[in-house]
Write a protein that holds these residues in place. Structure first.
Motif, PDB file in Angstrom:
ATOM      1  N   GLY A 177     -28.109 -18.391 -24.189  1.00 40.62           N
ATOM      2  CA  GLY A 177     -27.870 -18.836 -25.553  1.00 40.62           C
ATOM      3  C   GLY A 177     -26.378 -18.897 -25.802  1.00 40.62           C
ATOM      4  N   TYR A 178     -26.009 -18.983 -27.060  1.00 37.81           N
ATOM      5  CA  TYR A 178     -24.589 -19.051 -27.405  1.00 37.81           C
ATOM      6  C   TYR A 178     -24.359 -18.307 -28.704  1.00 37.81           C
ATOM      7  CZ  TYR A 178     -25.867 -22.847 -30.668  1.00 37.81           C
ATOM      8  OH  TYR A 178     -26.428 -23.591 -31.678  1.00 37.81           O
ATOM      9  N   ALA A 179     -23.115 -17.886 -28.927  1.00 36.21           N
ATOM     10  CA  ALA A 179     -22.792 -17.085 -30.111  1.00 36.21           C
ATOM     11  C   ALA A 179     -21.516 -17.567 -30.763  1.00 36.21           C
ATOM     12  CB  ALA A 179     -22.657 -15.614 -29.721  1.00 36.21           C
ATOM     13  N   SER A 180     -21.460 -17.405 -32.076  1.00 34.91           N
ATOM     14  CA  SER A 180     -20.247 -17.693 -32.831  1.00 34.91           C
ATOM     15  C   SER A 180     -19.651 -16.383 -33.315  1.00 34.91           C
ATOM     16  CB  SER A 180     -20.530 -18.631 -33.996  1.00 34.91           C
ATOM     17  OG  SER A 180     -21.620 -18.174 -34.756  1.00 34.91           O
ATOM     18  N   SER A 181     -18.363 -16.408 -33.591  1.00 34.95           N
ATOM     19  CA  SER A 181     -17.654 -15.200 -33.999  1.00 34.95           C
ATOM     20  C   SER A 181     -17.564 -15.106 -35.522  1.00 34.95           C
ATOM     21  CB  SER A 181     -16.244 -15.202 -33.412  1.00 34.95           C
ATOM     22  OG  SER A 181     -15.498 -14.098 -33.883  1.00 34.95           O
ATOM     23  N   ILE A 182     -17.667 -13.884 -36.033  1.00 36.41           N
ATOM     24  CA  ILE A 182     -17.434 -13.657 -37.461  1.00 36.41           C
ATOM     25  C   ILE A 182     -16.071 -13.009 -37.690  1.00 36.41           C
ATOM     26  CG2 ILE A 182     -19.878 -13.499 -38.081  1.00 36.41           C
ATOM     27  CD1 ILE A 182     -19.560 -10.433 -38.099  1.00 36.41           C
ATOM     28  N   SER A 183     -15.354 -12.730 -36.605  1.00 38.74           N
ATOM     29  CA  SER A 183     -14.018 -12.149 -36.736  1.00 38.74           C
ATOM     30  C   SER A 183     -13.046 -13.195 -37.260  1.00 38.74           C
ATOM     31  CB  SER A 183     -13.536 -11.607 -35.388  1.00 38.74           C
ATOM     32  OG  SER A 183     -14.295 -10.485 -34.984  1.00 38.74           O
ATOM     33  N   SER A 184     -11.980 -12.718 -37.870  1.00 37.19           N
ATOM     34  CA  SER A 184     -11.046 -13.628 -38.536  1.00 37.19           C
ATOM     35  C   SER A 184     -10.178 -14.411 -37.562  1.00 37.19           C
ATOM     36  CB  SER A 184     -10.140 -12.834 -39.494  1.00 37.19           C
ATOM     37  OG  SER A 184      -9.388 -11.858 -38.774  1.00 37.19           O
ATOM     38  N   GLY A 185      -9.973 -13.887 -36.353  1.00 38.64           N
ATOM     39  CA  GLY A 185      -9.093 -14.553 -35.402  1.00 38.64           C
ATOM     40  C   GLY A 185      -9.788 -14.917 -34.111  1.00 38.64           C
ATOM     41  N   LYS A 186      -9.038 -15.573 -33.240  1.00 36.47           N
ATOM     42  CA  LYS A 186      -9.582 -16.005 -31.947  1.00 36.47           C
ATOM     43  C   LYS A 186      -8.811 -15.334 -30.808  1.00 36.47           C
ATOM     44  CE  LYS A 186      -6.686 -20.185 -32.210  1.00 36.47           C
ATOM     45  NZ  LYS A 186      -6.608 -21.640 -31.991  1.00 36.47           N
TER      46      LYS A 186
ATOM     47  N   SER B 154      -9.997  -9.204 -30.987  1.00 40.91           N
ATOM     48  CA  SER B 154     -11.047  -9.558 -31.946  1.00 40.91           C
ATOM     49  C   SER B 154     -12.334  -9.926 -31.225  1.00 40.91           C
ATOM     50  CB  SER B 154     -10.589 -10.711 -32.841  1.00 40.91           C
ATOM     51  OG  SER B 154      -9.508 -10.322 -33.658  1.00 40.91           O
ATOM     52  N   GLY B 155     -12.230 -10.722 -30.162  1.00 40.11           N
ATOM     53  CA  GLY B 155     -13.413 -11.122 -29.413  1.00 40.11           C
ATOM     54  C   GLY B 155     -14.081  -9.950 -28.732  1.00 40.11           C
TER      55      GLY B 155
ATOM     56  N   GLY C 242     -19.457  -4.496 -31.035  1.00 40.09           N
ATOM     57  CA  GLY C 242     -20.052  -4.098 -32.303  1.00 40.09           C
ATOM     58  C   GLY C 242     -19.096  -3.808 -33.432  1.00 40.09           C
ATOM     59  N   VAL C 243     -17.808  -4.112 -33.225  1.00 38.55           N
ATOM     60  CA  VAL C 243     -16.797  -3.824 -34.247  1.00 38.55           C
ATOM     61  C   VAL C 243     -16.003  -5.099 -34.553  1.00 38.55           C
ATOM     62  CG1 VAL C 243     -14.918  -2.276 -34.922  1.00 38.55           C
ATOM     63  CG2 VAL C 243     -16.627  -1.489 -33.282  1.00 38.55           C
ATOM     64  N   PRO C 244     -16.589  -6.037 -35.287  1.00 43.81           N
ATOM     65  CA  PRO C 244     -15.867  -7.285 -35.590  1.00 43.81           C
ATOM     66  C   PRO C 244     -14.620  -7.040 -36.427  1.00 43.81           C
ATOM     67  CG  PRO C 244     -17.862  -7.103 -36.911  1.00 43.81           C
ATOM     68  CD  PRO C 244     -17.920  -5.992 -35.907  1.00 43.81           C
ATOM     69  N   VAL C 245     -13.647  -7.899 -36.267  1.00 51.93           N
ATOM     70  CA  VAL C 245     -12.390  -7.798 -37.009  1.00 51.93           C
ATOM     71  C   VAL C 245     -12.478  -8.717 -38.224  1.00 51.93           C
ATOM     72  CG1 VAL C 245      -9.891  -8.122 -36.908  1.00 51.93           C
ATOM     73  CG2 VAL C 245     -11.118  -7.239 -34.911  1.00 51.93           C
TER      74      VAL C 245
ATOM     75  N   THR D 206      -8.703 -21.304 -28.080  1.00 52.47           N
ATOM     76  CA  THR D 206      -9.423 -22.262 -28.918  1.00 52.47           C
ATOM     77  C   THR D 206     -10.659 -21.580 -29.505  1.00 52.47           C
ATOM     78  OG1 THR D 206     -10.321 -23.101 -26.807  1.00 52.47           O
ATOM     79  CG2 THR D 206      -8.656 -24.439 -27.903  1.00 52.47           C
ATOM     80  N   ARG D 207     -10.958 -21.923 -30.740  1.00 52.81           N
ATOM     81  CA  ARG D 207     -12.085 -21.320 -31.461  1.00 52.81           C
ATOM     82  C   ARG D 207     -13.370 -22.006 -31.004  1.00 52.81           C
ATOM     83  NH1 ARG D 207     -12.663 -16.641 -34.749  1.00 52.81           N
ATOM     84  NH2 ARG D 207     -14.108 -17.055 -36.452  1.00 52.81           N
ATOM     85  N   GLU D 208     -14.116 -21.311 -30.162  1.00 54.10           N
ATOM     86  CA  GLU D 208     -15.322 -21.903 -29.571  1.00 54.10           C
ATOM     87  C   GLU D 208     -16.491 -20.922 -29.572  1.00 54.10           C
ATOM     88  OE1 GLU D 208     -14.867 -24.126 -25.860  1.00 54.10           O
ATOM     89  OE2 GLU D 208     -12.699 -23.862 -26.014  1.00 54.10           O
ATOM     90  N   TYR D 209     -17.668 -21.473 -29.382  1.00 54.37           N
ATOM     91  CA  TYR D 209     -18.841 -20.649 -29.108  1.00 54.37           C
ATOM     92  C   TYR D 209     -18.679 -20.040 -27.716  1.00 54.37           C
ATOM     93  CZ  TYR D 209     -21.076 -23.265 -32.927  1.00 54.37           C
ATOM     94  OH  TYR D 209     -21.388 -23.839 -34.134  1.00 54.37           O
TER      95      TYR D 209
END
Length: 407
Positions: free
Chosen positions: A87-96, A100-101, A107-110, A360-363
């Motif tokens: 599958g694939y995932a998107s980030s909820i963190s503010s940066g790339k 952060s990733g 389990g600790v998003p930024v 780059t901001r990617e899945y």
């Protein structure tokens, strides 16, 4: 016996995410574009044929990319038998950025904003520079600008050798970087001033992700090169990672290979293994898979994809690295035990065909292999933290604050 092995292909994005427009990355696709360039054999007479990664394809990487970007990577085998869940995932963190990733994966998003030094003639604030000069006893510096790590030593390396002044610079990431020649300045001295700078930044109003020591060698601008003695000094994660919980709650063990321990400031790590290069990292991973006991995590970051090929916009180098990595996967799968959980993923993109030299901001792909799990499409995961929640559930740990378990 329960064991988890996290294999992170640093920067292997599989298509721009929904919020990529905020970062100027709409249209990026690290894996997809590498496959396209290889298929067309653009500008490289030494390269012939499509990107050849049959083992990653059988793990579901091609299909994950198709779901994420709408297009199956050109040249990959569409008829390959799938042996893993994908599958694939998107980030909820503010940066790339790197931290952060990785932190979100654990389990600790930024969800806050890091501080970024602005691109101007004198990049770093005078107050910070004065404190650095006072605390480190260095008598000056070079640089004080935005630049790439290879370009700045090309421009200022010879002057650094003459003056022994450290080269300081930053990028679009939240970083403070210091480059020094190993024989002129010494790695020990470089590490020492880097740690002092980390403390100065921690006490300031600037929330800087990483201080990075960047040693290099060579005699002149034509042969300068960065060595493997890089050191990343991060701030500590702002919450309990799944690795920390494994150690705290069930006395588990976490082996961090490559730069992983640096990224987590050595929090939630029981053993740190320094290694460099795709082959060496893979061999170290195999070694610790064989050695690891019950309630263990082995977490390896394959940084070359990002540092050597992504940032340097080297499409064919990236492709060659992927093919080397892919060729060794069967050795890893062969030594797994029945309940082992093997996870392939990434932390962001770094499309070598994109403009600039930044992430780059990617899945990211999520490929789960276990002999006890029937292969299937696990869908679009709304946060990288689904990985941490999955691992937490697998080991029977307390629930993470973010993410949903996949299995």
């Amino acid at each position: 016996m329960k064991r988890v092995f996290i294999i992170l292909l640093d920067s292997l994005g599989i298509g721009y995410s929904k919020d990529a427009y905020k970062f100027g990355d709409k249209g990026s696709n690290t894996l997809g574009h590498i496959a396209e360039v290889c298929n067309k054999n653009i500008g490289n007479i030494n390269r012939k044929g499509n990107l050849y990664i049959p083992n990653l394809t059988s793990l579901g990487l091609g299909l994950a990319t198709k779901h994420a970007s709408g297009k199956f990577p050109v040249g990959l085998d569409k008829n390959k038998k799938i042996i893993a869940s994908y599958g694939y995932a998107s980030s909820i963190s503010s940066g790339k950025d790197t931290c952060s990733g990785h932190w979100e994966i654990s389990g600790v998003p930024v969800l806050f904003d890091w501080h970024y030094f602005k691109k101007r003639e004198n990049t770093f604030p005078n107050k910070i520079l004065k404190k650095i000069l006072l605390k480190t006893n260095i008598f000056g510096y070079l640089g004080n600008c935005h630049d790439s790590g290879t370009n700045i030593i090309y421009k200022l390396g010879e002057e650094h050798i003459k003056t022994k002044k450290p080269i300081i610079y930053t990028s679009s990431d939240s970083v403070f970087q210091i480059a020094c020649h190993e024989k002129i300045f010494s790695v020990e001295k470089l590490y020492k001033i880097s740690n002092i700078i980390r403390k100065i930044l921690n006490k300031s109003k600037y929330k800087i992700n990483r201080v990075i020591a960047r040693p290099f060698l060579g005699t002149n601008r034509n042969n300068f090169y960065r060595t493997n003695n890089r050191l990343d000094i991060t701030v500590k994660p702002h919450g309990d990672t799944v690795m920390y919980k494994l150690i705290k709650e069930i006395n588990g063990k976490v082996v961090a290979i490559g730069k992983v321990s640096d990224i987590y400031s050595n929090i939630g790590i029981t053993k740190s293994v320094k290694s460099f290069g795709i082959k060496n990292l893979f061999l170290q991973t195999l070694k610790y898979i064989k050695k690891s006991s019950n309630n263990s995590i082995v977490f390896t970051n394959f940084v070359d994809f990002d540092s050597l090929w992504g940032h340097r916009r080297d499409v064919y180098g990236y492709a060659k690295g992927l093919e080397l990595f892919d060729s060794m996967i069967p050795k890893m799968i062969k030594i797994l035990k029945s309940k082992d959980l093997l996870i392939f993923l990434s932390d962001h993109g770094c499309d070598p065909t994109w403009y600039g030299t930044n992430h780059t901001r990617e899945y990211i792909p999520i490929l789960l292999y276990s002999r006890n799990i029937k292969p299937c499409f696990i869908g679009h995961r709304k946060t990288f933290s689904d990985i941490a929640q999955t691992i937490s559930s697998y080991f029977g740990l307390s629930k993470m604050d973010y993410g949903k378990s996949i299995i």
